[in-house]
Design a protein around this motif. Sequence first.
Motif, PDB file in Angstrom:
ATOM      1  N   LEU A   1      41.889  50.792  36.161  1.00 18.04           N
ATOM      2  CA  LEU A   1      43.228  51.366  36.207  1.00 18.04           C
ATOM      3  C   LEU A   1      42.547  52.417  37.696  1.00 18.04           C
ATOM      4  CD1 LEU A   1      42.581  51.553  32.910  1.00 18.04           C
ATOM      5  CD2 LEU A   1      44.253  53.414  33.505  1.00 18.04           C
ATOM      6  N   VAL A   2      43.297  51.478  38.538  1.00 19.80           N
ATOM      7  CA  VAL A   2      43.025  52.196  40.007  1.00 19.80           C
ATOM      8  C   VAL A   2      44.147  53.609  40.343  1.00 19.80           C
ATOM      9  CG1 VAL A   2      41.900  51.776  42.530  1.00 19.80           C
ATOM     10  CG2 VAL A   2      41.496  50.896  40.822  1.00 19.80           C
ATOM     11  N   GLN A   3      43.700  54.717  40.855  1.00 19.49           N
ATOM     12  CA  GLN A   3      44.540  55.821  41.174  1.00 19.49           C
ATOM     13  C   GLN A   3      44.511  56.171  42.837  1.00 19.49           C
ATOM     14  OE1 GLN A   3      46.424  58.690  39.152  1.00 19.49           O
ATOM     15  NE2 GLN A   3      47.362  59.526  40.839  1.00 19.49           N
ATOM     16  N   VAL A   4      45.429  55.558  43.754  1.00 18.68           N
ATOM     17  CA  VAL A   4      44.779  55.674  45.229  1.00 18.68           C
ATOM     18  C   VAL A   4      45.282  56.726  45.505  1.00 18.68           C
ATOM     19  CG1 VAL A   4      44.581  55.128  47.806  1.00 18.68           C
ATOM     20  CG2 VAL A   4      44.627  53.495  45.853  1.00 18.68           C
ATOM     21  N   ILE A   5      45.184  58.042  46.302  1.00 23.61           N
ATOM     22  CA  ILE A   5      45.890  59.080  47.048  1.00 23.61           C
ATOM     23  C   ILE A   5      46.088  58.889  48.279  1.00 23.61           C
ATOM     24  CG2 ILE A   5      46.029  61.762  47.270  1.00 23.61           C
ATOM     25  CD1 ILE A   5      43.247  61.846  44.768  1.00 23.61           C
ATOM     26  N   ASN A   6      47.362  59.456  48.579  1.00 25.95           N
ATOM     27  CA  ASN A   6      47.388  58.835  50.011  1.00 25.95           C
ATOM     28  C   ASN A   6      47.605  60.165  50.747  1.00 25.95           C
ATOM     29  OD1 ASN A   6      48.920  57.566  52.588  1.00 25.95           O
ATOM     30  ND2 ASN A   6      49.914  56.163  51.693  1.00 25.95           N
ATOM     31  N   PRO A   7      46.425  59.986  51.526  1.00 24.88           N
ATOM     32  CA  PRO A   7      46.235  61.066  52.874  1.00 24.88           C
ATOM     33  C   PRO A   7      48.307  61.256  53.378  1.00 24.88           C
ATOM     34  CG  PRO A   7      44.647  59.028  53.759  1.00 24.88           C
ATOM     35  CD  PRO A   7      45.130  58.842  52.524  1.00 24.88           C
ATOM     36  N   ILE A   8      48.168  60.148  53.798  1.00 31.49           N
ATOM     37  CA  ILE A   8      49.904  60.772  54.688  1.00 31.49           C
ATOM     38  C   ILE A   8      50.415  60.871  53.801  1.00 31.49           C
ATOM     39  CG2 ILE A   8      51.432  59.608  55.892  1.00 31.49           C
ATOM     40  CD1 ILE A   8      50.336  57.000  56.168  1.00 31.49           C
ATOM     41  N   LEU A   9      50.897  61.119  52.386  1.00 29.45           N
ATOM     42  CA  LEU A   9      51.588  62.088  52.008  1.00 29.45           C
ATOM     43  C   LEU A   9      50.665  63.182  51.425  1.00 29.45           C
ATOM     44  CD1 LEU A   9      53.551  59.421  49.767  1.00 29.45           C
ATOM     45  CD2 LEU A   9      53.847  60.277  51.602  1.00 29.45           C
TER      46      LEU A   9
ATOM     47  N   GLU B   1      39.264  54.897  38.139  1.00 28.87           N
ATOM     48  CA  GLU B   1      38.441  55.231  38.850  1.00 28.87           C
ATOM     49  C   GLU B   1      39.363  55.585  40.448  1.00 28.87           C
ATOM     50  OE1 GLU B   1      35.849  53.935  43.133  1.00 28.87           O
ATOM     51  OE2 GLU B   1      36.477  52.377  41.262  1.00 28.87           O
ATOM     52  N   VAL B   2      39.467  56.651  41.144  1.00 29.28           N
ATOM     53  CA  VAL B   2      40.660  57.655  42.160  1.00 29.28           C
ATOM     54  C   VAL B   2      39.905  57.225  43.096  1.00 29.28           C
ATOM     55  CG1 VAL B   2      41.531  59.968  43.116  1.00 29.28           C
ATOM     56  CG2 VAL B   2      40.941  59.304  40.304  1.00 29.28           C
ATOM     57  N   LEU B   3      40.877  56.605  44.007  1.00 31.09           N
ATOM     58  CA  LEU B   3      40.043  57.087  45.460  1.00 31.09           C
ATOM     59  C   LEU B   3      40.968  57.248  46.745  1.00 31.09           C
ATOM     60  CD1 LEU B   3      39.065  53.075  45.018  1.00 31.09           C
ATOM     61  CD2 LEU B   3      37.453  54.233  45.230  1.00 31.09           C
ATOM     62  N   ARG B   4      40.598  57.356  48.225  1.00 26.71           N
ATOM     63  CA  ARG B   4      41.970  58.025  48.969  1.00 26.71           C
ATOM     64  C   ARG B   4      41.761  56.547  50.021  1.00 26.71           C
ATOM     65  NH1 ARG B   4      43.354  62.917  48.438  1.00 26.71           N
ATOM     66  NH2 ARG B   4      43.900  63.580  51.090  1.00 26.71           N
TER      67      ARG B   4
END
Length: 144
Positions: free
Chosen positions: A36-44, A88-91
Amino acid sequence: MDKPMYIVGIDGSEWAKRALERAILLAEKTGAKVKLVQVINPILSEPFVVDGGIVPMIKNEDEKKIALNMLSFLRDQYKQSNVHLDSEVLRGDPAEILHDKTKTEHANMLFVGRRGRSPLSEIIVGSVSNKLAHSIGIPIVLVP
């Protein structure tokens, strides 16, 4: 031969949860591992102005903590399955990060929801699933 690897893009939406369900069902049949990959979008994550006032945004560390808790909750839901689950959480840009992650993990398949968490994010950053469907190079499952 190594077990197949499936990547699932998680964003907290119902579509992403259904994508995870599909990945788990297929992984149970094929013996695949699921990440599972969650991506935190810095734009948002950046503050923006609405009606002359700044909308307060969640701090980066709080945002990551929320994402980790969500992934932990989702992994716990599927403990009883015979599927090896990792997360994993990525940005960064979600489409770019998921694309790169499928390459570095040598993923055999990518599962994502057909739509994301909010219509606003699709207007601002475009459809992640659409970008991936045109660039990923491995089978992609767009879950309605």
